[in-house]
Enzyme design. Structure first.
Site, short mmCIF file in Angstrom:
data_model
loop_
_atom_site.label_atom_id
_atom_site.label_comp_id
_atom_site.label_asym_id
_atom_site.label_seq_id
_atom_site.Cartn_x
_atom_site.Cartn_y
_atom_site.Cartn_z
N ASP A 1 -19.55 -21.15 37.02
CA ASP A 1 -20.11 -20.50 35.85
C ASP A 1 -20.22 -21.54 34.73
OD1 ASP A 1 -20.69 -18.87 33.66
OD2 ASP A 1 -18.65 -18.05 33.52
N HIS B 1 -26.14 -22.42 31.22
CA HIS B 1 -25.25 -23.17 30.33
C HIS B 1 -24.41 -24.16 31.11
CE1 HIS B 1 -21.40 -20.96 31.10
NE2 HIS B 1 -22.19 -19.92 31.32
N GLU C 1 -22.34 -21.53 25.30
CA GLU C 1 -22.43 -20.16 25.82
C GLU C 1 -21.07 -19.51 25.94
OE1 GLU C 1 -22.71 -16.79 28.64
OE2 GLU C 1 -21.46 -18.58 28.74
#
Length: 346
Positions: free
Chosen positions: A186, A69, A220
């Site tokens: 992330d 993502h 996400e």
């Protein structure tokens, strides 16, 4: 096996420094589509804004989906205060206490961008007795704009309004010792990992065993990134950050293989295959259970897709805060992914 690390770092830095909180991802998706075009890979955007990149395999009868993502944590203007500062609401699971003092950008609906700083609502130790105790929640934070504003009307005159997106400065740094420090590792680092593996395959005239559909998801962080999959997906590997801390065995130098997260166990056969490959090639790896985690694969399974699914990724320290990983963890992830794409039959 020699991956193009210059390409990896260039791509990682480019997308890490491109604002893309969940719901405001069109700019970074366009950039990534250009990277796919440069590799000669077909891609298309879905209605919800995901990008699907296709890589033809040796056997077209089955399809393996990969996902990573590109949406990140962020903020949104909740309201404008009487003094022209901005009240905020969180997009995704921010660690709010890490945001004090961070630089940010406000993205208006008429395509203007203003810089600012995230501060406590009691920002001065010389003025506010509760200064040291403030800043733990969104209600205790505000945005100080780098514009001459004295009132709500001044901020409105700039074109700022409720619902404008706010991106947080990632402070992306790559050290000589191989560490990648940044917010939003992330999961932008995984996009860079997968593209680097694709580049290696193309340059060495290799194909994966099966057709690949790489889903670059855009929601996400708020739970529904890959809830919808293209048709005819048999298996799915979500490539996302590996967790570090407490009783987990993963480090920043490892590829993490997730056996179970908050959505439940991942596919027994796939997890076992990933472990066996890691052993075969003597990779730095860890098998862990993530206590507070869900992935694009989780979203796809919850949406009812009949797939086998697994989750891997490089170890990332201090997730949802000021994150860090290492090139060794990224390389181990590349090697595991490459071997899975080219060796596993299902």
């Amino acid at each position: 096996m020699s991956f193009d690390y210059s390409y990896f770092y260039e791509l990682a830095k480019d997308i890490l420094t491109t604002p893309s909180p969940s719901g405001y991802t069109h700019i970074v998706i366009d950039k990534i589509k250009n990277y796919a075009d440069e590799l000669g890979l077909k891609s298309f955007k879905t209605n919800k804004g995901n990008l699907i990149v296709e890589f033809e395999g040796e056997d077209s009868n089955k399809t393996l989906a990969l996902s990573a993502h590109v949406d990140t944590l962020g903020l949104m203007v909740r309201s404008i205060n009487s003094d022209g500062t901005l009240a905020i609401t969180s997009i995704g699971g921010n660690q709010m206490m890490t945001l004090q003092g961070e630089y940010c950008k406000v993205h208006t609906r008429d395509q203007k961008t203003y810089t600012g700083t995230i501060l406590s609502t009691s920002p001065s130790s010389h003025v506010y007795e509760d200064c040291a105790r403030k800043g733990q929640t969104a209600d205790e934070l505000m945005i100080r704009l780098d514009e001459v504003v004295h009132s709500k009307d001044d901020a409105l005159a700039l074109g700022i309004q409720n619902g404008d997106f706010i991106s947080i400065d990632p402070k992306t740094t790559i050290t000589d010792s191989g560490f990648i420090k940044s917010r939003h590792i992330d999961d932008k680092i995984s996009v860079s990992i997968i593209f680097t593996v694709f580049k290696y395959l193309l340059e060495n005239n290799k194909k994966p065993n099966y057709n690949i559909k790489f889903i670059i998801s855009t929601y996400e962080e708020i739970g529904h990134g890959a809830a919808h999959l293209p048709s005819s997906i048999d298996r799915m590997i979500a490539v996302d950050m590996g967790c570090i801390g407490k009783d987990l065995s993963c480090t920043e130098y490892d590829v993490s293989i997730c056996a179970k997260d908050s959505s439940g166990p991942y596919d027994y056969q796939m997890v076992s295959e990933l472990i066996e490959i890691s052993k075969k090639y003597n990779l730095g790896y860890a098998v862990d259970v993530y206590p507070f985690y869900g992935s694009d694969a989780s979203a796809a399974l919850r949406a009812g897709h009949d797939i086998q699914a697994a989750l891997i990724g490089p170890g990332v320290h201090a997730s949802h805060g000021v994150e860090r990983t290492h090139i060794d963890g990224c390389t181990n992830t590349m090697k595991l992914l490459h071997a899975y794409l080219t060796e596993i039959k299902f």
